[in-house]
Design a protein around this motif. Structure first.
Motif, PDB file in Angstrom:
ATOM      1  N   ARG A 115       0.062  -1.118   0.034  1.00 35.42           N
ATOM      2  CA  ARG A 115       0.043  -0.215   0.023  1.00 35.42           C
ATOM      3  C   ARG A 115       0.758   1.202  -0.106  1.00 35.42           C
ATOM      4  NH1 ARG A 115      -4.228   2.427   4.218  1.00 35.42           N
ATOM      5  NH2 ARG A 115      -5.505   3.398   3.402  1.00 35.42           N
ATOM      6  N   ALA A 116       0.630   2.326  -0.504  1.00 36.01           N
ATOM      7  CA  ALA A 116       1.023   3.422  -0.890  1.00 36.01           C
ATOM      8  C   ALA A 116       0.749   4.688   0.011  1.00 36.01           C
ATOM      9  CB  ALA A 116       1.340   3.493  -2.181  1.00 36.01           C
ATOM     10  N   TYR A 117       1.200   5.909  -0.175  1.00 36.16           N
ATOM     11  CA  TYR A 117      -0.006   7.057   0.055  1.00 36.16           C
ATOM     12  C   TYR A 117       1.073   8.550  -0.577  1.00 36.16           C
ATOM     13  CZ  TYR A 117       3.736   8.167   4.111  1.00 36.16           C
ATOM     14  OH  TYR A 117       4.560   8.428   5.182  1.00 36.16           O
ATOM     15  N   GLY A 118       0.474   8.784  -0.281  1.00 32.91           N
ATOM     16  CA  GLY A 118       0.548  10.331  -0.760  1.00 32.91           C
ATOM     17  C   GLY A 118       1.349  11.936  -0.072  1.00 32.91           C
ATOM     18  N   TRP A 119       1.374  12.398  -0.344  1.00 32.51           N
ATOM     19  CA  TRP A 119       1.690  13.626   0.444  1.00 32.51           C
ATOM     20  C   TRP A 119       0.772  14.767   0.029  1.00 32.51           C
ATOM     21  CZ3 TRP A 119       3.495  18.811   0.820  1.00 32.51           C
ATOM     22  CH2 TRP A 119       3.917  19.520   1.692  1.00 32.51           C
ATOM     23  N   VAL A 120      -0.130  15.790   0.835  1.00 31.84           N
ATOM     24  CA  VAL A 120      -0.661  16.862   0.159  1.00 31.84           C
ATOM     25  C   VAL A 120      -0.703  18.037   0.937  1.00 31.84           C
ATOM     26  CG1 VAL A 120      -2.716  14.561   0.056  1.00 31.84           C
ATOM     27  CG2 VAL A 120      -2.275  15.154   1.984  1.00 31.84           C
ATOM     28  N   GLY A 121       0.394  17.603   1.482  1.00 31.01           N
ATOM     29  CA  GLY A 121       0.640  19.707   1.991  1.00 31.01           C
ATOM     30  C   GLY A 121      -0.049  19.949   3.559  1.00 31.01           C
ATOM     31  N   GLY A 122      -0.583  21.013   3.437  1.00 30.30           N
ATOM     32  CA  GLY A 122      -1.141  21.087   5.276  1.00 30.30           C
ATOM     33  C   GLY A 122      -0.543  22.582   5.022  1.00 30.30           C
ATOM     34  N   ASP A 123       0.124  22.970   4.751  1.00 26.52           N
ATOM     35  CA  ASP A 123       1.235  24.701   5.379  1.00 26.52           C
ATOM     36  C   ASP A 123      -0.605  25.352   4.915  1.00 26.52           C
ATOM     37  OD1 ASP A 123       3.057  22.747   5.815  1.00 26.52           O
ATOM     38  OD2 ASP A 123       4.615  23.961   4.965  1.00 26.52           O
ATOM     39  N   ASP A 124      -0.472  25.540   3.833  1.00 24.05           N
ATOM     40  CA  ASP A 124      -1.465  26.078   3.724  1.00 24.05           C
ATOM     41  C   ASP A 124      -3.229  25.275   3.488  1.00 24.05           C
ATOM     42  OD1 ASP A 124      -3.688  27.793   2.531  1.00 24.05           O
ATOM     43  OD2 ASP A 124      -2.722  28.912   0.377  1.00 24.05           O
ATOM     44  N   PRO A 125      -4.464  25.107   4.454  1.00 23.60           N
ATOM     45  CA  PRO A 125      -5.678  24.490   4.388  1.00 23.60           C
ATOM     46  C   PRO A 125      -6.292  24.516   2.830  1.00 23.60           C
ATOM     47  CG  PRO A 125      -5.502  26.706   5.683  1.00 23.60           C
ATOM     48  CD  PRO A 125      -3.663  26.603   5.115  1.00 23.60           C
ATOM     49  N   GLU A 127      -5.581  24.664   0.480  1.00 25.03           N
ATOM     50  CA  GLU A 127      -4.563  23.403  -0.439  1.00 25.03           C
ATOM     51  C   GLU A 127      -5.073  21.947  -0.686  1.00 25.03           C
ATOM     52  OE1 GLU A 127      -0.756  23.737  -0.511  1.00 25.03           O
ATOM     53  OE2 GLU A 127      -0.898  26.043  -1.849  1.00 25.03           O
ATOM     54  N   VAL A 128      -5.070  21.487   1.166  1.00 19.39           N
ATOM     55  CA  VAL A 128      -5.538  20.634   0.887  1.00 19.39           C
ATOM     56  C   VAL A 128      -6.524  19.452   0.189  1.00 19.39           C
ATOM     57  CG1 VAL A 128      -5.859  19.058   3.312  1.00 19.39           C
ATOM     58  CG2 VAL A 128      -4.383  20.700   3.494  1.00 19.39           C
ATOM     59  N   GLY A 129      -7.981  20.069   0.092  1.00 21.46           N
ATOM     60  CA  GLY A 129      -9.148  18.993  -0.354  1.00 21.46           C
ATOM     61  C   GLY A 129      -8.390  19.145  -1.632  1.00 21.46           C
ATOM     62  N   ASP A 130      -8.142  19.859  -2.610  1.00 21.89           N
ATOM     63  CA  ASP A 130      -7.704  19.717  -3.860  1.00 21.89           C
ATOM     64  C   ASP A 130      -6.418  18.920  -3.757  1.00 21.89           C
ATOM     65  OD1 ASP A 130      -9.331  21.479  -4.882  1.00 21.89           O
ATOM     66  OD2 ASP A 130      -8.036  22.887  -5.140  1.00 21.89           O
ATOM     67  N   HIS A 131      -5.673  18.931  -3.216  1.00 23.68           N
ATOM     68  CA  HIS A 131      -4.784  17.585  -3.179  1.00 23.68           C
ATOM     69  C   HIS A 131      -4.622  16.050  -2.837  1.00 23.68           C
ATOM     70  CE1 HIS A 131      -1.177  21.182  -2.536  1.00 23.68           C
ATOM     71  NE2 HIS A 131      -1.669  21.176  -3.828  1.00 23.68           N
ATOM     72  N   VAL A 164      -6.732  21.856  13.972  1.00 24.28           N
ATOM     73  CA  VAL A 164      -7.995  20.711  13.602  1.00 24.28           C
ATOM     74  C   VAL A 164      -8.136  20.892  12.369  1.00 24.28           C
ATOM     75  CG1 VAL A 164      -9.965  20.488  14.999  1.00 24.28           C
ATOM     76  CG2 VAL A 164      -7.553  20.435  16.617  1.00 24.28           C
ATOM     77  N   ASN A 165      -8.804  22.194  12.216  1.00 26.19           N
ATOM     78  CA  ASN A 165      -9.831  22.244  11.012  1.00 26.19           C
ATOM     79  C   ASN A 165      -9.181  21.720  10.050  1.00 26.19           C
ATOM     80  OD1 ASN A 165     -11.230  24.019  12.575  1.00 26.19           O
ATOM     81  ND2 ASN A 165     -10.714  25.804  12.079  1.00 26.19           N
ATOM     82  N   ARG A 166      -7.846  21.787   9.609  1.00 24.29           N
ATOM     83  CA  ARG A 166      -7.104  21.274   8.525  1.00 24.29           C
ATOM     84  C   ARG A 166      -7.411  19.890   8.858  1.00 24.29           C
ATOM     85  NH1 ARG A 166      -3.630  25.574   8.971  1.00 24.29           N
ATOM     86  NH2 ARG A 166      -2.463  24.319  10.905  1.00 24.29           N
ATOM     87  N   VAL A 167      -7.177  19.022   9.590  1.00 25.41           N
ATOM     88  CA  VAL A 167      -7.463  17.292  10.101  1.00 25.41           C
ATOM     89  C   VAL A 167      -9.093  17.308   9.683  1.00 25.41           C
ATOM     90  CG1 VAL A 167      -7.112  15.613  10.680  1.00 25.41           C
ATOM     91  CG2 VAL A 167      -4.998  17.169  11.217  1.00 25.41           C
ATOM     92  N   ALA A 168      -9.916  18.232  10.267  1.00 26.56           N
ATOM     93  CA  ALA A 168     -10.959  18.186  10.161  1.00 26.56           C
ATOM     94  C   ALA A 168     -11.351  17.877   8.594  1.00 26.56           C
ATOM     95  CB  ALA A 168     -12.260  17.930  11.154  1.00 26.56           C
TER      96      ALA A 168
END
Length: 381
Positions: A115-125, A127-131, A164-168
Protein backbone atom coordinates in the motif's frame (compact mmCIF):
# COMPACT_ATOMS: atom_id res chain seq x y z
CA UNK A 1 33.74 -9.50 -10.73
CA UNK A 2 35.26 -6.31 -9.32
CA UNK A 3 34.10 -2.72 -8.88
CA UNK A 4 35.67 -0.59 -11.61
CA UNK A 5 34.04 2.82 -11.16
CA UNK A 6 31.81 4.78 -8.76
CA UNK A 7 29.94 7.84 -10.06
CA UNK A 8 27.48 10.30 -8.53
CA UNK A 9 24.81 12.45 -10.14
CA UNK A 10 23.16 15.46 -8.51
CA UNK A 11 19.79 15.75 -10.25
CA UNK A 12 16.62 17.81 -9.98
CA UNK A 13 14.66 18.34 -7.91
CA UNK A 14 16.98 17.54 -4.95
CA UNK A 15 18.35 14.02 -5.32
CA UNK A 16 21.75 12.33 -5.55
CA UNK A 17 22.10 9.09 -7.51
CA UNK A 18 25.01 6.65 -7.27
CA UNK A 19 26.21 4.44 -10.12
CA UNK A 20 28.60 1.56 -9.45
CA UNK A 21 30.09 -0.17 -12.48
CA UNK A 22 31.82 -3.55 -12.50
CA UNK A 23 34.40 -5.03 -14.81
CA UNK A 24 31.78 -7.63 -15.80
CA UNK A 25 29.58 -4.89 -17.25
CA UNK A 26 26.93 -5.09 -14.54
CA UNK A 27 25.89 -1.67 -13.22
CA UNK A 28 24.14 -0.99 -9.93
CA UNK A 29 22.22 2.14 -8.97
CA UNK A 30 21.58 3.63 -5.56
CA UNK A 31 20.30 6.86 -4.09
CA UNK A 32 22.14 8.78 -1.40
CA UNK A 33 19.88 11.82 -1.47
CA UNK A 34 20.25 14.07 1.57
CA UNK A 35 17.99 16.93 0.62
CA UNK A 36 19.86 20.22 0.48
CA UNK A 37 23.27 18.59 0.92
CA UNK A 38 24.02 16.81 -2.36
CA UNK A 39 27.50 18.30 -2.72
CA UNK A 40 28.57 17.17 0.75
CA UNK A 41 27.31 13.61 0.34
CA UNK A 42 28.86 13.48 -3.13
CA UNK A 43 32.26 14.27 -1.64
CA UNK A 44 31.83 11.51 0.95
CA UNK A 45 30.95 8.97 -1.74
CA UNK A 46 33.98 10.00 -3.78
CA UNK A 47 36.14 9.35 -0.73
CA UNK A 48 34.51 5.94 -0.17
CA UNK A 49 35.08 5.12 -3.84
CA UNK A 50 38.81 5.05 -3.18
CA UNK A 51 38.20 2.04 -0.95
CA UNK A 52 35.63 0.31 -3.16
CA UNK A 53 37.27 0.34 -6.59
CA UNK A 54 39.00 -2.97 -7.25
CA UNK A 55 36.97 -4.88 -4.66
CA UNK A 56 34.33 -7.60 -4.97
CA UNK A 57 30.84 -5.98 -5.04
CA UNK A 58 29.18 -9.10 -3.63
CA UNK A 59 30.75 -8.56 -0.19
CA UNK A 60 27.98 -6.13 0.70
CA UNK A 61 28.03 -6.64 4.45
CA UNK A 62 31.79 -6.39 4.71
CA UNK A 63 31.77 -3.14 2.72
CA UNK A 64 28.96 -1.80 4.92
CA UNK A 65 30.95 -2.58 8.05
CA UNK A 66 34.12 -0.94 6.75
CA UNK A 67 32.39 2.17 5.39
CA UNK A 68 30.36 2.76 8.56
CA UNK A 69 33.05 1.82 11.10
CA UNK A 70 36.36 2.26 9.32
CA UNK A 71 36.70 5.88 10.35
CA UNK A 72 37.40 6.97 13.91
CA UNK A 73 34.60 9.56 13.60
CA UNK A 74 31.43 7.78 12.57
CA UNK A 75 27.78 8.25 11.79
CA UNK A 76 25.67 11.29 11.10
CA UNK A 77 23.38 12.16 8.23
CA UNK A 78 26.10 12.80 5.62
CA UNK A 79 28.14 9.63 6.04
CA UNK A 80 25.04 7.50 6.55
CA UNK A 81 23.50 8.85 3.34
CA UNK A 82 26.69 8.18 1.41
CA UNK A 83 26.76 4.59 2.66
CA UNK A 84 23.05 4.24 1.89
CA UNK A 85 23.47 5.07 -1.78
CA UNK A 86 26.43 2.72 -2.12
CA UNK A 87 24.62 -0.08 -0.27
CA UNK A 88 21.56 0.14 -2.53
CA UNK A 89 23.76 -0.01 -5.62
CA UNK A 90 25.62 -3.08 -4.33
CA UNK A 91 22.33 -4.89 -3.67
CA UNK A 92 21.23 -3.90 -7.19
CA UNK A 93 24.39 -5.50 -8.61
CA UNK A 94 23.87 -8.63 -6.50
CA UNK A 95 20.33 -9.11 -7.78
CA UNK A 96 21.28 -8.41 -11.38
CA UNK A 97 24.23 -10.81 -11.26
CA UNK A 98 21.91 -13.60 -10.09
CA UNK A 99 18.94 -12.56 -12.21
CA UNK A 100 16.58 -12.11 -9.24
CA UNK A 101 14.92 -9.18 -7.45
CA UNK A 102 16.56 -8.08 -4.21
CA UNK A 103 13.61 -9.26 -2.13
CA UNK A 104 14.49 -12.82 -3.16
CA UNK A 105 17.93 -12.31 -1.61
CA UNK A 106 16.30 -11.01 1.58
CA UNK A 107 14.36 -14.23 2.11
CA UNK A 108 11.60 -13.92 -0.46
CA UNK A 109 8.31 -12.09 -0.66
CA UNK A 110 5.90 -12.14 2.28
CA UNK A 111 3.26 -10.09 0.40
CA UNK A 112 2.10 -9.53 -3.17
CA UNK A 113 1.53 -5.78 -3.03
CA UNK A 114 2.42 -2.75 -0.92
CA UNK A 115 0.00 0.00 0.00
CA UNK A 116 1.21 3.51 -0.85
CA UNK A 117 0.40 6.97 0.43
CA UNK A 118 0.98 10.43 -1.00
CA UNK A 119 1.74 13.81 0.53
CA UNK A 120 -0.93 16.53 0.34
CA UNK A 121 0.55 19.62 1.95
CA UNK A 122 -1.14 21.09 4.98
CA UNK A 123 0.83 24.31 5.40
CA UNK A 124 -1.89 26.11 3.45
CA UNK A 125 -5.40 24.89 4.34
CA UNK A 126 -6.83 26.00 1.01
CA UNK A 127 -4.72 23.39 -0.80
CA UNK A 128 -5.60 20.30 1.25
CA UNK A 129 -8.89 19.35 -0.39
CA UNK A 130 -7.57 19.69 -3.95
CA UNK A 131 -4.41 17.75 -3.18
CA UNK A 132 -6.36 14.92 -1.54
CA UNK A 133 -8.71 14.75 -4.52
CA UNK A 134 -5.71 14.46 -6.84
CA UNK A 135 -4.28 11.57 -4.83
CA UNK A 136 -7.63 9.80 -4.72
CA UNK A 137 -7.91 10.23 -8.49
CA UNK A 138 -4.81 8.06 -9.02
CA UNK A 139 -6.20 5.43 -6.69
CA UNK A 140 -4.39 6.09 -3.42
CA UNK A 141 -6.27 5.19 -0.26
CA UNK A 142 -4.03 7.03 2.19
CA UNK A 143 -2.42 10.47 2.37
CA UNK A 144 -0.15 12.40 4.72
CA UNK A 145 -0.38 16.09 5.51
CA UNK A 146 1.55 18.57 7.58
CA UNK A 147 -0.23 19.52 10.78
CA UNK A 148 0.73 23.14 10.26
CA UNK A 149 3.11 25.59 8.70
CA UNK A 150 5.33 27.63 11.00
CA UNK A 151 4.23 27.01 14.59
CA UNK A 152 4.78 29.16 17.66
CA UNK A 153 6.57 27.58 20.59
CA UNK A 154 3.31 27.71 22.53
CA UNK A 155 0.55 27.71 19.94
CA UNK A 156 -2.21 30.31 19.94
CA UNK A 157 -5.86 29.36 19.86
CA UNK A 158 -5.92 30.32 16.18
CA UNK A 159 -2.90 28.17 15.35
CA UNK A 160 -4.20 25.09 17.17
CA UNK A 161 -7.70 25.51 15.75
CA UNK A 162 -6.08 25.68 12.33
CA UNK A 163 -4.47 22.28 12.85
CA UNK A 164 -7.76 20.73 13.91
CA UNK A 165 -9.71 22.35 11.08
CA UNK A 166 -7.28 21.16 8.42
CA UNK A 167 -7.33 17.57 9.67
CA UNK A 168 -11.12 17.71 9.92
CA UNK A 169 -11.30 18.92 6.32
CA UNK A 170 -9.06 16.06 5.21
CA UNK A 171 -11.20 13.50 7.03
CA UNK A 172 -14.33 14.95 5.43
CA UNK A 173 -12.88 14.44 1.94
CA UNK A 174 -11.43 10.99 2.65
CA UNK A 175 -14.42 9.51 4.43
CA UNK A 176 -14.21 6.52 6.77
CA UNK A 177 -12.48 4.08 4.42
CA UNK A 178 -9.28 6.01 3.69
CA UNK A 179 -6.49 7.17 5.97
CA UNK A 180 -4.78 10.45 6.78
CA UNK A 181 -1.47 10.62 8.61
CA UNK A 182 -0.52 13.93 10.23
CA UNK A 183 3.10 15.08 10.20
CA UNK A 184 4.15 17.45 12.99
CA UNK A 185 7.48 17.72 11.11
CA UNK A 186 9.39 18.53 14.29
CA UNK A 187 7.78 21.98 14.22
CA UNK A 188 6.00 21.48 17.56
CA UNK A 189 7.37 21.70 21.05
CA UNK A 190 6.37 18.84 23.32
CA UNK A 191 3.84 21.14 25.02
CA UNK A 192 2.22 22.04 21.70
CA UNK A 193 2.14 18.43 20.53
CA UNK A 194 0.56 17.22 23.76
CA UNK A 195 -2.05 19.97 23.62
CA UNK A 196 -3.17 19.31 20.03
CA UNK A 197 -3.10 15.48 19.95
CA UNK A 198 -6.30 14.97 22.01
CA UNK A 199 -8.09 17.42 19.72
CA UNK A 200 -7.29 15.20 16.72
CA UNK A 201 -8.40 11.88 18.16
CA UNK A 202 -11.97 12.13 16.86
CA UNK A 203 -10.60 12.21 13.29
CA UNK A 204 -8.66 8.94 13.81
CA UNK A 205 -5.34 9.85 12.14
CA UNK A 206 -3.41 6.90 10.76
CA UNK A 207 -0.45 8.13 12.80
CA UNK A 208 1.12 11.32 14.16
CA UNK A 209 4.62 11.77 12.80
CA UNK A 210 7.68 13.38 14.37
CA UNK A 211 5.93 15.14 17.26
CA UNK A 212 9.31 16.35 18.54
CA UNK A 213 12.61 16.97 16.79
CA UNK A 214 14.87 13.91 16.70
CA UNK A 215 17.41 15.36 19.13
CA UNK A 216 14.57 15.39 21.66
CA UNK A 217 13.72 11.72 21.13
CA UNK A 218 14.02 11.24 24.89
CA UNK A 219 10.69 13.10 25.15
CA UNK A 220 8.73 11.01 22.66
CA UNK A 221 7.65 8.45 25.23
CA UNK A 222 5.88 11.14 27.22
CA UNK A 223 4.01 12.17 24.08
CA UNK A 224 3.14 8.59 23.12
CA UNK A 225 1.65 8.00 26.56
CA UNK A 226 -0.52 11.11 26.21
CA UNK A 227 -2.51 9.95 23.15
CA UNK A 228 -4.25 6.89 21.74
CA UNK A 229 -3.15 7.83 18.21
CA UNK A 230 -0.22 5.75 16.88
CA UNK A 231 3.04 7.70 16.99
CA UNK A 232 5.61 7.56 14.17
CA UNK A 233 9.16 8.82 13.84
CA UNK A 234 12.48 7.99 12.24
CA UNK A 235 13.27 9.90 9.06
CA UNK A 236 16.09 11.69 10.91
CA UNK A 237 17.38 8.64 12.77
CA UNK A 238 20.26 6.90 11.05
CA UNK A 239 20.94 3.50 12.62
CA UNK A 240 19.67 0.84 15.04
CA UNK A 241 21.22 2.63 17.97
CA UNK A 242 19.17 5.76 17.18
CA UNK A 243 15.99 3.72 16.90
CA UNK A 244 16.29 1.67 20.07
CA UNK A 245 15.27 4.46 22.51
CA UNK A 246 12.18 5.46 20.51
CA UNK A 247 11.13 1.83 20.16
CA UNK A 248 11.47 1.43 23.90
CA UNK A 249 9.50 4.68 24.39
CA UNK A 250 6.42 3.26 22.69
CA UNK A 251 6.25 4.48 19.10
CA UNK A 252 3.97 2.46 16.81
CA UNK A 253 5.56 3.16 13.42
CA UNK A 254 9.27 3.33 12.55
CA UNK A 255 10.15 5.46 9.53
CA UNK A 256 13.80 4.99 8.55
CA UNK A 257 14.81 6.50 5.22
CA UNK A 258 16.70 4.02 3.04
CA UNK A 259 18.76 6.90 1.64
CA UNK A 260 19.74 8.16 5.11
CA UNK A 261 19.75 5.14 7.43
CA UNK A 262 22.39 2.85 5.97
CA UNK A 263 20.51 1.59 2.94
CA UNK A 264 18.88 -1.80 2.53
CA UNK A 265 21.31 -3.51 4.89
CA UNK A 266 20.66 -1.38 7.96
CA UNK A 267 16.96 -0.79 7.40
CA UNK A 268 16.41 -4.55 7.30
CA UNK A 269 18.01 -4.74 10.74
CA UNK A 270 15.97 -1.79 12.01
CA UNK A 271 12.81 -3.55 10.80
CA UNK A 272 13.75 -6.76 12.60
CA UNK A 273 14.44 -4.86 15.81
CA UNK A 274 11.15 -2.96 15.46
CA UNK A 275 9.27 -6.25 15.17
CA UNK A 276 10.42 -7.17 18.68
CA UNK A 277 8.56 -4.08 19.95
CA UNK A 278 5.43 -4.77 17.84
CA UNK A 279 6.27 -1.71 15.75
CA UNK A 280 5.44 -1.41 12.05
CA UNK A 281 7.81 -0.23 9.31
CA UNK A 282 6.81 2.65 7.02
CA UNK A 283 9.95 3.97 5.31
CA UNK A 284 10.30 7.69 4.69
CA UNK A 285 10.70 8.32 0.95
CA UNK A 286 9.85 11.71 -0.60
CA UNK A 287 12.72 10.93 -2.98
CA UNK A 288 13.47 9.49 -6.39
CA UNK A 289 12.78 6.18 -8.14
CA UNK A 290 15.88 4.38 -6.91
CA UNK A 291 15.17 5.04 -3.24
CA UNK A 292 11.54 4.07 -3.81
CA UNK A 293 12.50 0.80 -5.48
CA UNK A 294 14.89 0.01 -2.61
CA UNK A 295 12.08 0.66 -0.10
CA UNK A 296 9.76 -1.67 -1.99
CA UNK A 297 12.33 -4.44 -2.13
CA UNK A 298 12.65 -4.26 1.66
CA UNK A 299 8.89 -4.01 2.05
CA UNK A 300 8.14 -7.12 0.04
CA UNK A 301 10.42 -9.16 2.32
CA UNK A 302 9.52 -7.57 5.69
CA UNK A 303 6.67 -9.06 7.76
CA UNK A 304 5.99 -5.92 9.83
CA UNK A 305 5.80 -3.56 6.85
CA UNK A 306 2.86 -1.13 7.02
CA UNK A 307 2.79 1.31 4.10
CA UNK A 308 5.13 3.12 1.70
CA UNK A 309 5.55 6.88 1.24
CA UNK A 310 6.27 8.03 -2.32
CA UNK A 311 6.32 11.27 -4.31
CA UNK A 312 5.21 10.24 -7.80
CA UNK A 313 3.53 13.24 -9.43
CA UNK A 314 3.78 15.34 -6.29
CA UNK A 315 3.34 19.07 -6.79
CA UNK A 316 6.49 20.15 -4.94
CA UNK A 317 8.90 18.38 -7.32
CA UNK A 318 10.08 21.07 -9.73
CA UNK A 319 12.42 20.50 -12.64
CA UNK A 320 11.99 16.72 -12.66
CA UNK A 321 9.72 13.99 -11.36
CA UNK A 322 10.20 10.44 -10.06
CA UNK A 323 9.23 8.69 -13.29
CA UNK A 324 11.42 10.96 -15.46
CA UNK A 325 14.48 8.89 -14.51
CA UNK A 326 13.24 5.39 -15.37
CA UNK A 327 13.00 3.75 -18.78
CA UNK A 328 9.84 1.78 -17.98
CA UNK A 329 7.30 3.26 -15.57
CA UNK A 330 5.23 0.07 -15.31
CA UNK A 331 6.98 -1.38 -12.21
CA UNK A 332 6.12 1.82 -10.28
CA UNK A 333 2.52 2.00 -11.44
CA UNK A 334 -0.25 2.28 -8.85
CA UNK A 335 -2.78 -0.56 -8.90
CA UNK A 336 -5.72 0.33 -6.66
CA UNK A 337 -3.43 2.35 -4.43
CA UNK A 338 -0.72 -0.31 -4.25
CA UNK A 339 2.61 -1.21 -5.80
CA UNK A 340 2.55 -4.72 -7.22
CA UNK A 341 5.36 -7.18 -6.52
CA UNK A 342 8.56 -6.16 -8.32
CA UNK A 343 9.87 -9.03 -10.44
CA UNK A 344 12.79 -7.53 -12.36
CA UNK A 345 16.37 -8.27 -11.31
CA UNK A 346 18.13 -6.13 -8.73
CA UNK A 347 16.05 -3.20 -7.54
CA UNK A 348 13.50 -4.00 -10.23
CA UNK A 349 13.69 -0.77 -12.22
CA UNK A 350 15.74 0.36 -15.22
CA UNK A 351 17.33 3.76 -14.72
CA UNK A 352 17.40 6.06 -17.75
CA UNK A 353 21.12 6.78 -17.69
CA UNK A 354 20.92 9.38 -20.45
CA UNK A 355 18.30 11.36 -18.57
CA UNK A 356 20.35 11.13 -15.37
CA UNK A 357 23.55 12.35 -17.01
CA UNK A 358 21.73 15.26 -18.63
CA UNK A 359 20.06 16.18 -15.34
CA UNK A 360 23.43 16.10 -13.58
CA UNK A 361 24.81 18.51 -16.17
CA UNK A 362 22.11 20.96 -15.10
CA UNK A 363 22.54 20.07 -11.40
CA UNK A 364 20.29 20.88 -8.46
CA UNK A 365 20.59 23.75 -6.03
CA UNK A 366 17.76 23.03 -3.58
CA UNK A 367 18.39 24.14 -0.01
CA UNK A 368 16.30 23.75 3.12
CA UNK A 369 14.21 26.91 3.68
CA UNK A 370 15.02 29.07 6.69
CA UNK A 371 11.98 30.14 8.69
CA UNK A 372 11.80 32.70 11.50
CA UNK A 373 9.33 33.55 14.24
CA UNK A 374 7.86 37.07 14.39
CA UNK A 375 10.56 38.05 16.88
CA UNK A 376 13.28 37.17 14.36
CA UNK A 377 14.43 33.94 16.00
CA UNK A 378 14.87 30.66 14.14
CA UNK A 379 11.76 28.54 13.52
CA UNK A 380 11.69 24.83 12.64
CA UNK A 381 10.93 24.10 9.00
Amino acid sequence: MLISRVETFAVAPRWLFVRIETDAGIVGWGEGSLEGNSDIVRAAIEQFAGYLVGRDPSRIEDHWQVLTKGGFYRGGAVLASAVSGIDQALWDIAGKSLGVPVHRLLGGAVRDRIRAYGWVGGDDPSEVGDHIAAQMAVGLTAVKMNASGKMSRIGSVRELDGVVNRVAAARAVLGPDRDVAVDFHGRFTLANARRVAPLLEEFHPFFLEEPVVPENSHLIGEFARSTTIPVATGERLYNRQDFLPVLQAGIAVAQPDLSHAGGISEVRRIAAMAEVFDVQLAPHCPLGPIALAACLQVGFATPNFLIQEQSIGIHYNTGAEVLDYVVDTEPLKFVEGNFELLTGPGLGITVDEGAVREADRLGNSWRTPVWRHPDGSFAEW
